[in-house]
Write a protein that holds these residues in place. Structure first.
Motif, short mmCIF file in Angstrom:
data_model
loop_
_atom_site.label_atom_id
_atom_site.label_comp_id
_atom_site.label_asym_id
_atom_site.label_seq_id
_atom_site.Cartn_x
_atom_site.Cartn_y
_atom_site.Cartn_z
N ILE A 57 3.80 -7.55 35.10
CA ILE A 57 3.68 -9.03 33.99
C ILE A 57 2.20 -8.31 32.47
O ILE A 57 2.02 -8.52 32.10
CB ILE A 57 4.78 -9.24 33.93
CG1 ILE A 57 5.09 -10.35 32.96
CG2 ILE A 57 3.95 -11.11 34.73
CD1 ILE A 57 5.99 -9.95 31.91
N ALA A 58 0.92 -8.78 33.94
CA ALA A 58 -0.33 -9.13 33.57
C ALA A 58 -0.46 -8.01 33.24
O ALA A 58 -1.09 -7.30 31.96
CB ALA A 58 -1.09 -9.42 34.54
N VAL A 59 -0.10 -6.62 33.69
CA VAL A 59 -0.45 -5.14 33.39
C VAL A 59 0.57 -4.62 31.63
O VAL A 59 -0.55 -4.90 30.95
CB VAL A 59 -0.58 -4.44 34.72
CG1 VAL A 59 -0.55 -3.20 33.53
CG2 VAL A 59 -0.50 -4.66 35.06
N ALA A 60 1.63 -5.42 31.70
CA ALA A 60 2.23 -5.24 30.29
C ALA A 60 1.74 -6.29 29.02
O ALA A 60 1.23 -5.87 28.26
CB ALA A 60 3.27 -6.05 30.73
N LYS A 61 0.85 -6.85 29.93
CA LYS A 61 0.21 -7.83 28.67
C LYS A 61 -0.76 -6.71 28.14
O LYS A 61 -1.58 -7.20 26.84
CB LYS A 61 -0.15 -9.34 29.06
CG LYS A 61 -0.37 -10.29 27.57
CD LYS A 61 -1.72 -11.45 28.30
CE LYS A 61 -1.65 -12.41 27.81
NZ LYS A 61 -2.68 -12.25 27.38
#
Length: 336
Positions: free
Chosen positions: A128-132
């Motif tokens: 999810i942090a990579v998606a952000k």
């Protein structure tokens, strides 16, 4: 929210204690005392799928109260189950594909309809942090596979072995028969989805998952697909899905829920109509025996709801009035 078994045999587990309420800060809340002579506030509001949504909501709420953005709150909130090895359908400790590889999908979307997504990502605990980072630091919406990993490493993320010993043992046991059935049950429901209505009335959302256990290597579900696993329109509302991703993709599920809210339907009415559409389209499908799909939705007024094909789907709701608690979704099929 460990082998795949029939949803109807496990669903009852998820309904235990659904009337218990907690404050988002962690202490118990007396619902009657809080709501008496108090006009309910519709925002901020956080909704997350399944029981692991309670811990996710607590962290996201904490972030919002510390004046963090809704996107930061989502990343921190769903990051809790992503890092929890006991949550076997998300992140670290997630059940692997049939080759023993843990592959992850995630997406995130903000009030401006900007979005970021990663699919088939390996060795990074917090997709999810990579998606952000895809949203904020690239001109793209989705990165996949080796490209997503390369990007994550360039952004300072570290590679880790995500296959825990417990999940490795489960995978080896599965190899004895190597039978794949897309059963979505309380132990293998694939996704945590989170929707946030912030204090200013703006909507954001995110999804993260390790996907269906024992899937073919390279399989991607609905969770990283904007319009399937997650969709929002800040003028209307937001929706997110959990369950068998293939069925959600076939119907552009979350986008359709939002479109129905645009037409004036309540979150419950919108979720119900799309779940029933999925059910009807899959009546004669090979997956129907095991099919479970559920949606959560919230509109701009703070109305929220959940609806699923089969009973047992629940979701965590957090607000200033009733704290952090579990609510059970209504289902089309009522018998377990």
């Amino acid at each position: 929210m460990s082998s795949r078994r029939r949803f109807i045999k496990k669903a009852a587990i998820g309904t235990v204690g659904i009337t218990t309420t907690f404050s988002c800060g962690g202490s118990a809340t007396n619902k009657d005392d809080v709501t008496k002579n108090t006009k309910p506030q519709k925002k901020p509001l956080i909704i997350s799928t399944w029981r692991h949504g309670l811990a996710a909501n607590d962290e996201a709420w904490k972030q919002l109260k510390n004046n963090k953005s809704a996107l930061d709150a989502i990343v921190a909130g769903v990051g809790i189950p992503e890092a929890d090895p006991e949550v076997r359908s998300v992140g670290y400790g997630g059940l692997p594909d049939r080759e023993g590889k843990v592959t992850l999908d995630a997406c995130i979307m903000d009030k401006n309809s900007d979005c970021g997504s990663v699919s088939f990502l390996q060795s990074i605990k917090h997709p999810i942090a990579v998606a952000k980072k895809v949203l904020t630091n690239t001109p793209h919406v989705m990165l996949s596979g080796k490209g997503a990993l390369q990007f994550a490493l360039s952004e300072g993320f570290e590679e880790e072995n995500l296959l825990t010993e417990k999940s490795k043992i489960a995978w080896k046991k599965w190899l004895e028969d190597s039978k794949y059935k897309p059963v979505i049950n309380i132990e293998n429901h694939d996704t945590i989805s989170m929707l946030v209505l912030d204090e200013e009335g703006h909507l954001s959302g995110g999804c993260t998952t390790s996907g269906a256990a024992w899937k073919m290597h390279g399989r991607v579900g609905d969770s990283p697909i904007i319009g399937a696993g997650l969709f929002l329109d800040n003028e209307v509302g937001a929706a997110a899905a959990t369950g068998l991703g293939e069925a959600v993709i076939r119907t552009a599920g979350s986008a359709m829920v939002v479109e129905l809210m645009r037409q004036g339907k309540s979150p419950l009415e919108a979720c119900k109509e799309i779940v029933e559409r999925i059910y009807n389209k899959h009546k004669n499908h090979k997956d129907m025996e095991y099919l479970q799909v559920g949606f959560i939705a919230v509109n701009k007024s703070g109305e929220h709801a959940g609806y699923s094909i089969r009973p047992g789907f629940n979701y965590a709701v957090c607000d200033d009035i009733d704290g952090n608690r579990m609510e059970s979704a209504t289902s089309k099929i009522t018998k377990k």
